[in-house]
Enzyme design. Structure first.
Site, PDB file in Angstrom:
ATOM      1  CB  THR A 191      58.016  57.586  36.316  1.00  0.00           C
ATOM      2  OG1 THR A 191      57.633  56.279  36.745  1.00  0.00           O
ATOM      3  CG2 THR A 191      58.922  58.208  37.366  1.00  0.00           C
TER       4      THR A 191
ATOM      5  CG  ASP B 221      58.516  54.641  28.369  1.00  0.00           C
ATOM      6  OD1 ASP B 221      58.286  55.163  29.481  1.00  0.00           O
ATOM      7  OD2 ASP B 221      58.564  53.408  28.207  1.00  0.00           O
ATOM      8  CB  SER B 222      61.876  55.199  31.454  1.00  0.00           C
ATOM      9  OG  SER B 222      60.922  54.163  31.598  1.00  0.00           O
TER      10      SER B 222
ATOM     11  CG  HIS C  29      57.821  49.122  30.820  1.00  0.00           C
ATOM     12  ND1 HIS C  29      58.058  50.452  31.064  1.00  0.00           N
ATOM     13  CD2 HIS C  29      58.958  48.638  30.243  1.00  0.00           C
ATOM     14  CE1 HIS C  29      59.283  50.756  30.659  1.00  0.00           C
ATOM     15  NE2 HIS C  29      59.843  49.677  30.155  1.00  0.00           N
TER      16      HIS C  29
ATOM     17  CB  CYS D 100      54.068  51.239  34.512  1.00  0.00           C
ATOM     18  SG  CYS D 100      55.693  51.071  33.731  1.00  0.00           S
TER      19      CYS D 100
ATOM     20  N   GLY E 266      61.388  54.864  37.732  1.00  0.00           N
ATOM     21  CA  GLY E 266      60.550  54.744  38.924  1.00  0.00           C
ATOM     22  C   GLY E 266      61.217  55.065  40.249  1.00  0.00           C
TER      23      GLY E 266
ATOM     24  CB  CYS F 246      57.163  57.589  30.704  1.00  0.00           C
ATOM     25  SG  CYS F 246      58.045  57.185  32.231  1.00  0.00           S
TER      26      CYS F 246
END
Length: 265
Positions: free
Chosen positions: A75, A10-11, A186, A184, A43, A73
């Protein structure tokens, strides 16, 4: 049986929401996670850059001899899923299609809200996925880049954070959605505040849950399950901000874990 680990990337810390589900539903599997804290958020970045970063993260995980890769993730899923599926010799799955499938299953009035990063919203990835599944579905997308920052700063339960969530999600009240995709990884960290903002009549969909169910299906069909019994300890890596990452990871996963820093370029 295949006792190699499963890679998750993931980012930032958001992918841990998918990891938590995987640890619950796949307790025998060893997990290796990497969050690209040094270069998040993904993003607002150009697609080509996200593809390159995703390749680098996947390449790192491949050095750990993983048997499957989960792009945890949205994105990166939108930008790089097809690329990595074509380039890697292992199963690769993302979170967007599973999220759309879960939302279609939940909705009663076919009005589905989508909150995600700017990149995911601009790509129209979720409206396209929903339309492919069911042409009667109507998508109501809203970019909520600020939510990523709230999660990364671990300000999940502050008054200021709730104010931001209330303001960003207010329009969903008039749209009369009955289902909201947390687009997302998160965002499940902010689930309590998001639910308060949209009201109790809206069902929140965490695409990570459906993604793990798809992962289970792949592992079963391809005979890649880990044998029952002892497994190696899960591993966590970050490209930056180890202290913050470790604090969030320990709290959210309820584990006394250690995060290692890794340089990727």
């Amino acid at each position: 049986m295949d006792n190699r680990p499963i890679g998750f990337m993931d980012s930032g810390v958001g992918g841990l929401t998918v990891v938590k589900t995987a640890q619950k539903l796949l307790p025998n599997e060893e997990i290796i996670f990497i969050g690209d804290e040094a270069r998040m958020p993904y993003g607002p970045r150009p697609t080509a850059e996200v593809v390159e970063f995703s390749r680098q993260m996947a390449s790192f995980l491949m050095t750990k001899n993983i048997k499957a890769l989960v792009i945890a993730c949205n994105t990166a899923t939108n930008a790089a899923l097809a690329v990595l599926q074509a380039e890697l010799p292992i199963p690769v799955i993302g979170v967007i299609l599973p999220g759309a499938i879960a939302a279609n299953r939940q909705t009663k009035n076919q009005k589905i809200g989508v909150i995600a990063t700017l990149g995911t919203i601009k790509s129209e990835a979720y409206p396209k996925a929903l339309a492919e599944i069911n042409t009667k579905l109507r998508a109501y997308p809203v970019a909520c880049q600020e939510f990523v920052e709230i999660a990364e700063k671990n300000e999940l339960h502050t008054t200021a954070a709730q104010k931001v969530m209330n303001e960003k999600l207010a329009e969903f009240r008039q749209d009369q959605i009955d289902t909201l995709i947390l687009g997302c990884t998160h965002f499940p960290l902010l689930e309590e505040g998001i639910q308060a903002a949209v009201g109790p009549d809206v069902t929140l969909v965490d695409p990570g849950v459906e993604t793990v169910h798809q992962l289970i299906e792949i592992l079963t069909k391809q005979a890649l399950q880990h044998a029952e019994g002892p497994k190696a300890q899960d591993q966590y890596y970050s490209t930056g901000n180890i202290k913050n990452f470790e604090e969030i990871a320990r709290t959210f996963l309820n584990q006394d874990l250690r995060v290692e820093e890794v340089k990727i370029d």
